[in-house]
Design a protein around this motif. Structure first.
Motif, PDB file in Angstrom:
ATOM      1  N   ARG A  18       0.832  -1.203   0.000  1.00 24.51           N
ATOM      2  CA  ARG A  18       0.000   0.000   0.000  1.00 24.51           C
ATOM      3  C   ARG A  18       0.868   1.256   0.000  1.00 24.51           C
ATOM      4  N   CYS A  26       2.660   1.879  -3.353  1.00 25.83           N
ATOM      5  CA  CYS A  26       1.789   2.108  -4.508  1.00 25.83           C
ATOM      6  C   CYS A  26       1.607   3.587  -4.792  1.00 25.83           C
ATOM      7  N   SER A  75      -0.716   4.853  -6.447  1.00 25.16           N
ATOM      8  CA  SER A  75      -2.139   5.187  -6.482  1.00 25.16           C
ATOM      9  C   SER A  75      -2.780   5.201  -5.108  1.00 25.16           C
ATOM     10  N   CYS A  76      -2.064   4.717  -4.108  1.00 23.39           N
ATOM     11  CA  CYS A  76      -2.602   4.727  -2.744  1.00 23.39           C
ATOM     12  C   CYS A  76      -2.166   6.017  -2.062  1.00 23.39           C
ATOM     13  N   ARG A 106      -8.175  -3.136  -1.446  1.00 20.68           N
ATOM     14  CA  ARG A 106      -7.139  -2.228  -1.953  1.00 20.68           C
ATOM     15  C   ARG A 106      -7.142  -2.252  -3.478  1.00 20.68           C
ATOM     16  N   VAL A 155      -7.959   0.937  -6.101  1.00 23.08           N
ATOM     17  CA  VAL A 155      -7.079   1.467  -7.149  1.00 23.08           C
ATOM     18  C   VAL A 155      -7.507   1.012  -8.543  1.00 23.08           C
ATOM     19  N   ARG A 173      -6.901   2.629 -11.962  1.00 23.07           N
ATOM     20  CA  ARG A 173      -5.771   3.546 -11.781  1.00 23.07           C
ATOM     21  C   ARG A 173      -4.470   2.776 -11.683  1.00 23.07           C
ATOM     22  N   CYS A 174      -4.552   1.478 -11.373  1.00 29.70           N
ATOM     23  CA  CYS A 174      -3.365   0.635 -11.329  1.00 29.70           C
ATOM     24  C   CYS A 174      -2.833   0.426 -12.740  1.00 29.70           C
TER      25      CYS A 174
END
Lengths: 130, 349
Positions: free
Chosen positions: A26, A29, A31-32, A63, A67, A70-71
């Motif tokens: 997380r 990442c 995006s997190c 999670r 995301v 967006r991942c």
């Protein structure tokens, strides 16, 4: 050949039972970026904090859904994981769902509106009843 | 001393299993960790040390303290057999002794039994530690910075050396000697064996980094709390928590209740100073909400606060944090930075 549903579920249980819930994935990442992550909320508490496999699977599922679209498969999560979990088994599935449902691949067209941040009147709504 | 052929290890482990629950390094996915084993064939021999520390044998990542219901509180029962750990290295043995100061001995108030953790003591007090020598320390090892040595026997019940085809076992504590006395070895230890052990020790020590004088570390740490060094040290840290979870000495914990209505359980689980809500209070105030504050907290806890309370550094140089960190934040570099640091804000006395 392809695994059966039972085999795939067994793989996921086996793999994610090794998660130590350190949250390196997380944190690594891009995006997190939530100021408060759902795992840190305790009023209400959304998931248990222990590395019990059902809680760990829920953590990764949520999670990945957060995301979704967006991942971009940058792999930072895989690289950061201290126990070398196969995190892509979930993330690639979410990517596939996004592609199938919305014909959208994150990170390929800068002018395209992100799938989860835009409303399209004609998009499939088969998951809504009626 | 007891000499066992490696091919006969299974016989020894079966003998050990009669009186103990045996834990040893084993494969967990692509990494290695200490788990309870049922046979010697599960033991992983080709590694210097596991990726995850053995602290979770005695201080589990999640532990049910008690269950509650209309019938009252119920503490979980523990298995009858004491724990034996095969293949522990000196860095981990030393770490467990530190954790014992915290949980088992209530170091600062040793005569107050109520502060001694019964969940820890149930597992640690009766355990049998097989401390194995490291023949090949890794490039990330730095146990010699903190009074460690690949062939150290401190804290061991039984000291084990891998001499290629054999394991040579030496009883160190009374408990260890008593246990070994019960095992009838097939071979006698020879002078050649002892020479081999001395040679292996010399080779192992050559792998270690240059010994650093860590003594000034505490003093330097005491002066730099509000110095700007921490911005640079913490710059690339992503506060992921991997270091605290693989570290054998880190022992911060959280307590969580999981239940529904009148039934549930209270669980103690690992917490981490790296987590954003580590110091978040019920009011919502968070005195260490910034990454730089939490990185400083971790480093100062290990090399300053723990010394104040327990008279030793909370680090054994095992190097697991160096291996696990996704941004290659190397704690050895931080230590060197602190030792070399010239004070800016405070007077250098």
């Amino acid at each position: 050949g392809e695994k059966s549903a039972e085999e795939r579920w067994a793989y996921i249980q086996e793999e994610y039972s090794k998660c130590i819930r350190c949250y390196a994935c997380r944190n690594a990442c891009p995006s997190c970026y939530c100021p408060e992550c759902f795992v840190d909320q305790n009023d209400p508490q959304w998931i248990g904090k222990t590395p019990e496999v059902t809680d760990s699977i829920i953590f990764h599922l949520i999670r990945n859904l957060h995301v979704a679209a967006r991942c971009v498969d940058c792999g930072a999560c895989v690289s950061a994981c201290p126990v070398d979990l196969d995190l892509r088994v979930m993330s690639k599935k979410v990517e596939k769902e996004i592609k199938d449902r919305f014909d959208y691949t994150a990170g390929t067209d800068i002018n395209e509106k992100p799938a989860m941040a835009s409303y399209c009147e004609n998009e499939k709504q088969d998951f809504i009843m009626g | 001393m007891v000499k066992i052929k490696k091919t006969d290890l299974n016989v020894f482990i079966e003998f050990l299993k009669k009186d103990f629950d045996v834990f040893a390094p084993t494969d967990v996915g692509k990494k290695a960790a200490f788990r309870k084993i049922n046979s010697a064939f599960e033991i992983k021999h080709d590694i210097t040390n596991t990726h995850l520390s053995p602290k979770d044998i005695f201080f589990p990542q999640s532990e049910v303290l008690f269950k509650y219901s209309d019938d009252g509180l119920k503490v979980p029962e523990r298995d009858e057999k004491p724990i034996a750990v095969w293949g522990m290295k000196n860095c981990d043995t030393s770490s467990l002794m530190m954790l014992n100061k915290v949980f088992g001995d209530a170091h600062q108030m040793p005569d107050k039994d109520m502060y001694k953790d019964p969940y820890w003591k149930m597992k640690y007090d009766n355990c049998l530690i097989f401390n194995q020598a490291c023949n090949e320390p890794l490039s990330t090892c730095f146990c010699n910075w903190f009074d460690g040595n690949p062939f150290a026997k401190k804290g061991a019940d039984i000291f084990v050396v891998d001499t290629t085809d054999h394991f040579i076992l030496e009883g160190i504590s009374d408990k260890g000697e008593a246990f070994l006395a019960m095992y009838k070895p097939s071979e006698e230890t020879t002078k050649a064996d002892l020479d081999k052990i001395a040679e292996l020790k010399k080779t192992a020590e050559s792998y270690l980094p240059e010994k650093l004088d860590a003594k000034p570390l505490y003093n330097n740490m005491s002066k730099i709390w509000d110095e700007p060094i921490w911005e640079e040290v913490s710059a690339k840290c992503i506060n992921c928590g991997a270091c605290t979870f693989v570290c054998p000495t880190c022992h911060c914990f959280d307590v969580s209740d999981e239940g529904k209505g009148k039934k549930g359980k209270r669980i103690r689980l690992w917490d981490s100073c790296m987590f954003q809500i580590f110091t978040r209070e019920a009011s919502g105030h968070n005195p260490r909400g910034l990454s730089v504050q939490r990185v400083r907290q971790r480093i100062m806890h290990k090399y300053n606060y723990f010394v104040d309370n327990y008279e030793q550094y909370l680090c054994t140089g095992c190097g697991r944090c160096v291996q696990a960190c996704p941004v290659n934040l190397d704690i050895r570099e931080v230590i060197k930075q602190v030792l070399d640091y010239k004070l800016i804000k405070n007077e250098d006395n």
